[in-house]
Design a protein around this motif. Structure first.
Motif, PDB file in Angstrom:
ATOM      1  N   GLU A 295     -26.968   3.055  44.858  1.00 49.36           N
ATOM      2  CA  GLU A 295     -26.540   4.036  45.852  1.00 49.36           C
ATOM      3  C   GLU A 295     -27.569   5.156  46.028  1.00 49.36           C
ATOM      4  OE1 GLU A 295     -22.737   5.377  44.547  1.00 49.36           O
ATOM      5  OE2 GLU A 295     -21.710   3.577  45.237  1.00 49.36           O
ATOM      6  N   ASN A 296     -28.291   5.489  44.982  1.00 52.36           N
ATOM      7  CA  ASN A 296     -29.253   6.591  45.040  1.00 52.36           C
ATOM      8  C   ASN A 296     -30.640   6.170  45.518  1.00 52.36           C
ATOM      9  OD1 ASN A 296     -27.410   8.508  44.245  1.00 52.36           O
ATOM     10  ND2 ASN A 296     -27.832   8.202  42.074  1.00 52.36           N
ATOM     11  N   LYS A 297     -30.824   4.892  45.792  1.00 49.28           N
ATOM     12  CA  LYS A 297     -32.122   4.416  46.246  1.00 49.28           C
ATOM     13  C   LYS A 297     -32.363   4.880  47.693  1.00 49.28           C
ATOM     14  CE  LYS A 297     -33.003   0.000  47.174  1.00 49.28           C
ATOM     15  NZ  LYS A 297     -33.140  -1.444  46.960  1.00 49.28           N
ATOM     16  N   LEU A 298     -33.586   5.321  47.979  1.00 47.98           N
ATOM     17  CA  LEU A 298     -33.946   5.787  49.321  1.00 47.98           C
ATOM     18  C   LEU A 298     -34.037   4.584  50.264  1.00 47.98           C
ATOM     19  CD1 LEU A 298     -34.688   8.307  50.918  1.00 47.98           C
ATOM     20  CD2 LEU A 298     -37.077   7.837  50.408  1.00 47.98           C
ATOM     21  N   ARG A 299     -33.320   4.657  51.405  1.00 44.58           N
ATOM     22  CA  ARG A 299     -33.262   3.553  52.354  1.00 44.58           C
ATOM     23  C   ARG A 299     -33.565   4.043  53.764  1.00 44.58           C
ATOM     24  NH1 ARG A 299     -27.746   0.775  50.113  1.00 44.58           N
ATOM     25  NH2 ARG A 299     -28.433   0.706  47.974  1.00 44.58           N
ATOM     26  N   VAL A 300     -33.959   3.097  54.622  1.00 47.61           N
ATOM     27  CA  VAL A 300     -34.244   3.389  56.031  1.00 47.61           C
ATOM     28  C   VAL A 300     -33.171   2.707  56.881  1.00 47.61           C
ATOM     29  CG1 VAL A 300     -35.895   3.130  57.915  1.00 47.61           C
ATOM     30  CG2 VAL A 300     -36.707   3.538  55.585  1.00 47.61           C
ATOM     31  N   CYS A 301     -32.555   3.464  57.780  1.00 48.03           N
ATOM     32  CA  CYS A 301     -31.503   2.943  58.645  1.00 48.03           C
ATOM     33  C   CYS A 301     -32.116   1.993  59.678  1.00 48.03           C
ATOM     34  CB  CYS A 301     -30.787   4.092  59.350  1.00 48.03           C
ATOM     35  SG  CYS A 301     -29.486   3.528  60.466  1.00 48.03           S
ATOM     36  N   PRO A 302     -31.564   0.787  59.839  1.00 48.73           N
ATOM     37  CA  PRO A 302     -32.112  -0.157  60.812  1.00 48.73           C
ATOM     38  C   PRO A 302     -31.812   0.252  62.268  1.00 48.73           C
ATOM     39  CG  PRO A 302     -30.192  -1.096  59.757  1.00 48.73           C
ATOM     40  CD  PRO A 302     -30.476   0.201  59.073  1.00 48.73           C
ATOM     41  N   ASN A 303     -30.793   1.066  62.508  1.00 44.68           N
ATOM     42  CA  ASN A 303     -30.414   1.447  63.874  1.00 44.68           C
ATOM     43  C   ASN A 303     -31.180   2.668  64.379  1.00 44.68           C
ATOM     44  OD1 ASN A 303     -28.611  -0.634  64.010  1.00 44.68           O
ATOM     45  ND2 ASN A 303     -26.914   0.589  63.249  1.00 44.68           N
ATOM     46  N   CYS A 304     -31.204   3.753  63.569  1.00 45.98           N
ATOM     47  CA  CYS A 304     -31.824   4.990  64.069  1.00 45.98           C
ATOM     48  C   CYS A 304     -33.145   5.329  63.382  1.00 45.98           C
ATOM     49  CB  CYS A 304     -30.852   6.156  63.963  1.00 45.98           C
ATOM     50  SG  CYS A 304     -30.462   6.624  62.272  1.00 45.98           S
ATOM     51  N   GLY A 305     -33.480   4.627  62.276  1.00 49.66           N
ATOM     52  CA  GLY A 305     -34.738   4.858  61.600  1.00 49.66           C
ATOM     53  C   GLY A 305     -34.739   6.029  60.632  1.00 49.66           C
ATOM     54  N   ALA A 306     -33.604   6.682  60.441  1.00 49.99           N
ATOM     55  CA  ALA A 306     -33.524   7.814  59.519  1.00 49.99           C
ATOM     56  C   ALA A 306     -33.554   7.321  58.077  1.00 49.99           C
ATOM     57  CB  ALA A 306     -32.249   8.603  59.773  1.00 49.99           C
ATOM     58  N   THR A 307     -34.107   8.138  57.188  1.00 50.47           N
ATOM     59  CA  THR A 307     -34.106   7.794  55.760  1.00 50.47           C
ATOM     60  C   THR A 307     -32.983   8.567  55.082  1.00 50.47           C
ATOM     61  OG1 THR A 307     -35.690   9.538  55.305  1.00 50.47           O
ATOM     62  CG2 THR A 307     -36.572   7.331  55.672  1.00 50.47           C
ATOM     63  N   GLY A 308     -32.381   7.946  54.125  1.00 47.51           N
ATOM     64  CA  GLY A 308     -31.306   8.614  53.404  1.00 47.51           C
ATOM     65  C   GLY A 308     -30.883   7.812  52.187  1.00 47.51           C
ATOM     66  N   ARG A 309     -29.981   8.372  51.423  1.00 50.91           N
ATOM     67  CA  ARG A 309     -29.454   7.737  50.217  1.00 50.91           C
ATOM     68  C   ARG A 309     -27.972   7.438  50.448  1.00 50.91           C
ATOM     69  NH1 ARG A 309     -33.463   8.564  46.566  1.00 50.91           N
ATOM     70  NH2 ARG A 309     -34.696  10.431  46.797  1.00 50.91           N
ATOM     71  N   GLY A 310     -27.465   6.482  49.728  1.00 53.27           N
ATOM     72  CA  GLY A 310     -26.057   6.132  49.858  1.00 53.27           C
ATOM     73  C   GLY A 310     -25.889   4.767  50.487  1.00 53.27           C
ATOM     74  N   LEU A 311     -24.649   4.456  50.856  1.00 51.43           N
ATOM     75  CA  LEU A 311     -24.346   3.144  51.406  1.00 51.43           C
ATOM     76  C   LEU A 311     -24.338   3.138  52.930  1.00 51.43           C
ATOM     77  CD1 LEU A 311     -21.500   2.130  48.937  1.00 51.43           C
ATOM     78  CD2 LEU A 311     -23.894   1.488  48.856  1.00 51.43           C
ATOM     79  N   SER A 312     -24.201   4.306  53.553  1.00 46.25           N
ATOM     80  CA  SER A 312     -24.192   4.374  55.006  1.00 46.25           C
ATOM     81  C   SER A 312     -25.126   5.492  55.478  1.00 46.25           C
ATOM     82  CB  SER A 312     -22.781   4.601  55.539  1.00 46.25           C
ATOM     83  OG  SER A 312     -22.287   5.832  55.056  1.00 46.25           O
ATOM     84  N   CYS A 313     -25.582   5.378  56.734  1.00 43.25           N
ATOM     85  CA  CYS A 313     -26.496   6.354  57.320  1.00 43.25           C
ATOM     86  C   CYS A 313     -25.741   7.665  57.587  1.00 43.25           C
ATOM     87  CB  CYS A 313     -27.071   5.800  58.613  1.00 43.25           C
ATOM     88  SG  CYS A 313     -28.213   6.932  59.430  1.00 43.25           S
ATOM     89  N   GLU A 314     -26.384   8.778  57.263  1.00 40.24           N
ATOM     90  CA  GLU A 314     -25.760  10.083  57.458  1.00 40.24           C
ATOM     91  C   GLU A 314     -25.675  10.464  58.943  1.00 40.24           C
ATOM     92  OE1 GLU A 314     -28.234  12.733  55.257  1.00 40.24           O
ATOM     93  OE2 GLU A 314     -27.702  11.876  53.336  1.00 40.24           O
ATOM     94  N   TYR A 315     -26.529   9.881  59.767  1.00 32.71           N
ATOM     95  CA  TYR A 315     -26.620  10.279  61.185  1.00 32.71           C
ATOM     96  C   TYR A 315     -25.802   9.378  62.081  1.00 32.71           C
ATOM     97  CZ  TYR A 315     -30.327  13.082  59.237  1.00 32.71           C
ATOM     98  OH  TYR A 315     -31.027  13.979  58.470  1.00 32.71           O
ATOM     99  N   CYS A 316     -26.016   8.043  61.959  1.00 34.33           N
ATOM    100  CA  CYS A 316     -25.306   7.156  62.886  1.00 34.33           C
ATOM    101  C   CYS A 316     -24.119   6.442  62.239  1.00 34.33           C
ATOM    102  CB  CYS A 316     -26.273   6.146  63.491  1.00 34.33           C
ATOM    103  SG  CYS A 316     -26.940   4.964  62.324  1.00 34.33           S
ATOM    104  N   GLY A 317     -24.011   6.462  60.927  1.00 43.01           N
ATOM    105  CA  GLY A 317     -22.859   5.873  60.236  1.00 43.01           C
ATOM    106  C   GLY A 317     -22.967   4.390  59.983  1.00 43.01           C
ATOM    107  N   SER A 318     -24.074   3.739  60.337  1.00 44.66           N
ATOM    108  CA  SER A 318     -24.198   2.299  60.105  1.00 44.66           C
ATOM    109  C   SER A 318     -24.480   2.031  58.639  1.00 44.66           C
ATOM    110  CB  SER A 318     -25.324   1.724  60.974  1.00 44.66           C
ATOM    111  OG  SER A 318     -26.552   2.281  60.591  1.00 44.66           O
ATOM    112  N   VAL A 319     -24.209   0.810  58.244  1.00 42.75           N
ATOM    113  CA  VAL A 319     -24.381   0.414  56.839  1.00 42.75           C
ATOM    114  C   VAL A 319     -25.875   0.246  56.582  1.00 42.75           C
ATOM    115  CG1 VAL A 319     -23.878  -1.365  55.127  1.00 42.75           C
ATOM    116  CG2 VAL A 319     -22.146  -0.732  56.814  1.00 42.75           C
ATOM    117  N   LEU A 320     -26.337   0.851  55.484  1.00 42.79           N
ATOM    118  CA  LEU A 320     -27.751   0.747  55.113  1.00 42.79           C
ATOM    119  C   LEU A 320     -27.997  -0.532  54.335  1.00 42.79           C
ATOM    120  CD1 LEU A 320     -28.506   4.414  54.010  1.00 42.79           C
ATOM    121  CD2 LEU A 320     -29.139   3.308  56.138  1.00 42.79           C
ATOM    122  N   PRO A 321     -29.136  -1.183  54.567  1.00 36.12           N
ATOM    123  CA  PRO A 321     -29.439  -2.434  53.832  1.00 36.12           C
ATOM    124  C   PRO A 321     -29.751  -2.177  52.374  1.00 36.12           C
ATOM    125  CG  PRO A 321     -31.265  -1.816  55.264  1.00 36.12           C
ATOM    126  CD  PRO A 321     -30.173  -0.827  55.493  1.00 36.12           C
TER     127      PRO A 321
END
Length: 121
Positions: free
Chosen positions: A95-121
């Motif tokens: 959950e704490n691993k840094l990920r890139v959102c496939p929809n909006c391109g934002a980087t964040g931690r957790g299971l879902s994107c903080e901006y668009c709410g999509s599931v992070l890979p």
């Protein structure tokens, strides 16, 4: 008593245990009777020794088996708790691993994107 390594205590038979205890109780019961021409102290001492030995012979294997079963259950529970702790640590690390959102391109931690709410890979 030293811990036996690699050797497990098998469960004692119920019939044999009952027979040993029953004979021990019978011998203890006989110890109160009249010894006849023999020495009463020697007769009482011998009956008590044999009776208590028979009872111990029937009870001690059960106690050893129960002790080992308790230790086995505690070891199993300890292994389960350790596995659960490791799973929780792995999940937290994922959950704490840094990920890139496939929809909006934002980087964040957790299971879902903080901006668009999509599931992070």
């Amino acid at each position: 008593m030293a811990k036996q390594i690699g050797k497990s205590v098998k469960r004692p038979g119920i019939g044999g245990t009952i027979a040993k205890i029953a004979f021990g109780v019978i011998v203890l019961g006989v110890s109160g009777s009249d010894p006849g021409e023999s020495d009463p102290v020697a007769f009482l001492t011998m009956c008590l020794a044999i009776g208590l030995a028979l009872i111990a012979w029937g009870v001690l294997p059960w106690l050893a088996w129960h002790r080992e079963e308790k230790a086995r259950r505690q070891e199993t529970e300890r292994k389960r708790a350790e596995a659960a702790r490791l799973r929780a640590e792995k999940k937290t690390a994922e959950e704490n691993k840094l990920r890139v959102c496939p929809n909006c391109g934002a980087t964040g931690r957790g299971l879902s994107c903080e901006y668009c709410g999509s599931v992070l890979p």
